[in-house]
Design a protein around this motif. Structure first.
Motif, PDB file in Angstrom:
ATOM      1  N   GLU A  12       7.801  12.319  24.214  1.00  0.00           N
ATOM      2  CA  GLU A  12       9.010  13.012  24.652  1.00  0.00           C
ATOM      3  C   GLU A  12      10.182  12.050  24.839  1.00  0.00           C
ATOM      4  N   THR A  13       9.900  10.832  25.268  1.00  0.00           N
ATOM      5  CA  THR A  13      10.976   9.891  25.593  1.00  0.00           C
ATOM      6  C   THR A  13      11.038   8.691  24.663  1.00  0.00           C
ATOM      7  N   GLU A  14      10.030   8.479  23.841  1.00  0.00           N
ATOM      8  CA  GLU A  14       9.987   7.291  22.984  1.00  0.00           C
ATOM      9  C   GLU A  14      10.014   7.671  21.515  1.00  0.00           C
ATOM     10  N   SER A  15      10.593   6.771  20.727  1.00  0.00           N
ATOM     11  CA  SER A  15      10.572   6.935  19.277  1.00  0.00           C
ATOM     12  C   SER A  15      10.386   5.572  18.634  1.00  0.00           C
ATOM     13  N   GLU A  16      10.008   5.597  17.391  1.00  0.00           N
ATOM     14  CA  GLU A  16       9.731   4.365  16.653  1.00  0.00           C
ATOM     15  C   GLU A  16      10.500   4.407  15.347  1.00  0.00           C
ATOM     16  N   GLU A  17      11.105   3.299  14.959  1.00  0.00           N
ATOM     17  CA  GLU A  17      11.832   3.235  13.707  1.00  0.00           C
ATOM     18  C   GLU A  17      10.930   2.609  12.640  1.00  0.00           C
ATOM     19  N   THR A  18      10.841   3.285  11.501  1.00  0.00           N
ATOM     20  CA  THR A  18       9.978   2.799  10.427  1.00  0.00           C
ATOM     21  C   THR A  18      10.541   3.213   9.075  1.00  0.00           C
ATOM     22  N   VAL A  19      10.067   2.560   8.044  1.00  0.00           N
ATOM     23  CA  VAL A  19      10.413   2.921   6.669  1.00  0.00           C
ATOM     24  C   VAL A  19       9.350   3.917   6.208  1.00  0.00           C
ATOM     25  N   PRO A  20       9.744   5.063   5.632  1.00  0.00           N
ATOM     26  CA  PRO A  20       8.774   6.112   5.308  1.00  0.00           C
ATOM     27  C   PRO A  20       7.563   5.675   4.490  1.00  0.00           C
ATOM     28  N   TYR A  21       7.734   4.759   3.537  1.00  0.00           N
ATOM     29  CA  TYR A  21       6.581   4.390   2.711  1.00  0.00           C
ATOM     30  C   TYR A  21       5.475   3.738   3.533  1.00  0.00           C
ATOM     31  N   LYS A  22       5.824   3.163   4.672  1.00  0.00           N
ATOM     32  CA  LYS A  22       4.809   2.532   5.517  1.00  0.00           C
ATOM     33  C   LYS A  22       3.925   3.557   6.223  1.00  0.00           C
ATOM     34  N   MET A  23       4.335   4.816   6.197  1.00  0.00           N
ATOM     35  CA  MET A  23       3.540   5.873   6.834  1.00  0.00           C
ATOM     36  C   MET A  23       2.425   6.381   5.907  1.00  0.00           C
ATOM     37  N   LEU A  24       2.508   6.055   4.621  1.00  0.00           N
ATOM     38  CA  LEU A  24       1.464   6.471   3.684  1.00  0.00           C
ATOM     39  C   LEU A  24       0.206   5.650   3.929  1.00  0.00           C
ATOM     40  N   GLN A  25      -0.939   6.307   3.797  1.00  0.00           N
ATOM     41  CA  GLN A  25      -2.217   5.625   3.997  1.00  0.00           C
ATOM     42  C   GLN A  25      -3.122   5.895   2.803  1.00  0.00           C
ATOM     43  N   PRO A  26      -3.901   4.898   2.398  1.00  0.00           N
ATOM     44  CA  PRO A  26      -4.835   5.139   1.298  1.00  0.00           C
ATOM     45  C   PRO A  26      -5.906   6.151   1.714  1.00  0.00           C
ATOM     46  N   ILE A  27      -6.539   6.750   0.725  1.00  0.00           N
ATOM     47  CA  ILE A  27      -7.616   7.698   0.997  1.00  0.00           C
ATOM     48  C   ILE A  27      -8.721   6.992   1.770  1.00  0.00           C
ATOM     49  N   SER A  28      -9.223   7.651   2.786  1.00  0.00           N
ATOM     50  CA  SER A  28     -10.211   7.051   3.677  1.00  0.00           C
ATOM     51  C   SER A  28     -11.614   7.051   3.059  1.00  0.00           C
ATOM     52  N   LYS A  29     -12.256   5.896   3.101  1.00  0.00           N
ATOM     53  CA  LYS A  29     -13.642   5.782   2.625  1.00  0.00           C
ATOM     54  C   LYS A  29     -14.575   6.563   3.543  1.00  0.00           C
ATOM     55  N   ALA A  30     -14.214   6.681   4.826  1.00  0.00           N
ATOM     56  CA  ALA A  30     -15.037   7.446   5.768  1.00  0.00           C
ATOM     57  C   ALA A  30     -15.036   8.933   5.415  1.00  0.00           C
ATOM     58  N   LYS A  31     -13.882   9.432   4.958  1.00  0.00           N
ATOM     59  CA  LYS A  31     -13.781  10.847   4.606  1.00  0.00           C
ATOM     60  C   LYS A  31     -14.355  11.123   3.215  1.00  0.00           C
ATOM     61  N   ASP A  34     -17.596   8.318  -1.660  1.00  0.00           N
ATOM     62  CA  ASP A  34     -17.789   7.914  -3.053  1.00  0.00           C
ATOM     63  C   ASP A  34     -16.560   7.267  -3.685  1.00  0.00           C
ATOM     64  N   ILE A  35     -15.467   7.186  -2.960  1.00  0.00           N
ATOM     65  CA  ILE A  35     -14.241   6.627  -3.531  1.00  0.00           C
ATOM     66  C   ILE A  35     -14.360   5.106  -3.669  1.00  0.00           C
ATOM     67  N   ALA A  40      -8.767   4.128  -4.098  1.00  0.00           N
ATOM     68  CA  ALA A  40      -8.048   4.158  -2.826  1.00  0.00           C
ATOM     69  C   ALA A  40      -6.688   3.477  -2.970  1.00  0.00           C
ATOM     70  N   ALA A  41      -6.641   2.368  -3.681  1.00  0.00           N
ATOM     71  CA  ALA A  41      -5.376   1.661  -3.888  1.00  0.00           C
ATOM     72  C   ALA A  41      -4.414   2.487  -4.743  1.00  0.00           C
ATOM     73  N   ARG A  42      -4.946   3.202  -5.726  1.00  0.00           N
ATOM     74  CA  ARG A  42      -4.100   4.022  -6.601  1.00  0.00           C
ATOM     75  C   ARG A  42      -3.615   5.295  -5.913  1.00  0.00           C
ATOM     76  N   SER A  43      -4.200   5.645  -4.799  1.00  0.00           N
ATOM     77  CA  SER A  43      -3.806   6.876  -4.121  1.00  0.00           C
ATOM     78  C   SER A  43      -2.398   6.781  -3.531  1.00  0.00           C
ATOM     79  N   LEU A  44      -1.941   5.584  -3.187  1.00  0.00           N
ATOM     80  CA  LEU A  44      -0.603   5.439  -2.608  1.00  0.00           C
ATOM     81  C   LEU A  44       0.517   5.776  -3.602  1.00  0.00           C
ATOM     82  N   PRO A  45       0.500   5.240  -4.827  1.00  0.00           N
ATOM     83  CA  PRO A  45       1.544   5.645  -5.780  1.00  0.00           C
ATOM     84  C   PRO A  45       1.461   7.132  -6.120  1.00  0.00           C
ATOM     85  N   ILE A  46       0.250   7.681  -6.153  1.00  0.00           N
ATOM     86  CA  ILE A  46       0.104   9.109  -6.448  1.00  0.00           C
ATOM     87  C   ILE A  46       0.694   9.943  -5.311  1.00  0.00           C
ATOM     88  N   GLN A  47       0.500   9.532  -4.063  1.00  0.00           N
ATOM     89  CA  GLN A  47       1.102  10.237  -2.933  1.00  0.00           C
ATOM     90  C   GLN A  47       2.624  10.215  -3.038  1.00  0.00           C
TER      91      GLN A  47
END
Length: 83
Positions: A12-31, A34-35, A40-47
C-alpha cells in the motif's frame, strides 16, 4: 520494455522501480520437469514476442473499433492534443 523503467507497487505504501524485461522469468523446472535448460532459456524471447503480439492486437482492435473522431474528442477532454 528494455530501457524505460516503471514503478511497481509492492504494498500500500511502497513501490519498486524496475525495467519490465527484468520481470520476465524462464519456465520453471519445478513446474515442468521435462524442460531442458535450452528450452527454459529460449522461453524469455518467446515471452517477449508473445507480449508484443498481444499489444499489437490490442492496438489494432482500438484502431479498428474506435472511430478516429471519437478518439480525438476523448483526447481533447483529457487535455491532450489530438493525434
Amino acid at each position: 520494455m528494455f530501457e524505460d523503467s516503471v514503478r511497481i507497487p509492492i504494498s500500500e505504501t511502497e513501490s519498486e522501480e524496475t525495467v519490465p524485461y527484468k520481470m520476465l522469468q524462464p519456465i520453471s523446472k519445478a513446474k515442468y520437469p521435462d524442460i531442458t535448460e535450452d528450452e527454459a532459456a529460449r522461453s524469455l524471447p518467446i515471452q517477449t514476442l508473445c507480449g508484443a503480439i498481444f499489444d499489437a492486437i490490442l492496438v489494432h482492435m482500438m484502431n479498428t473499433i474506435v472511430e478516429p473522431t471519437r478518439l480525438a474528442r476523448s483526447e481533447e477532454k483529457d487535455g491532450r492534443e489530438p493525434q
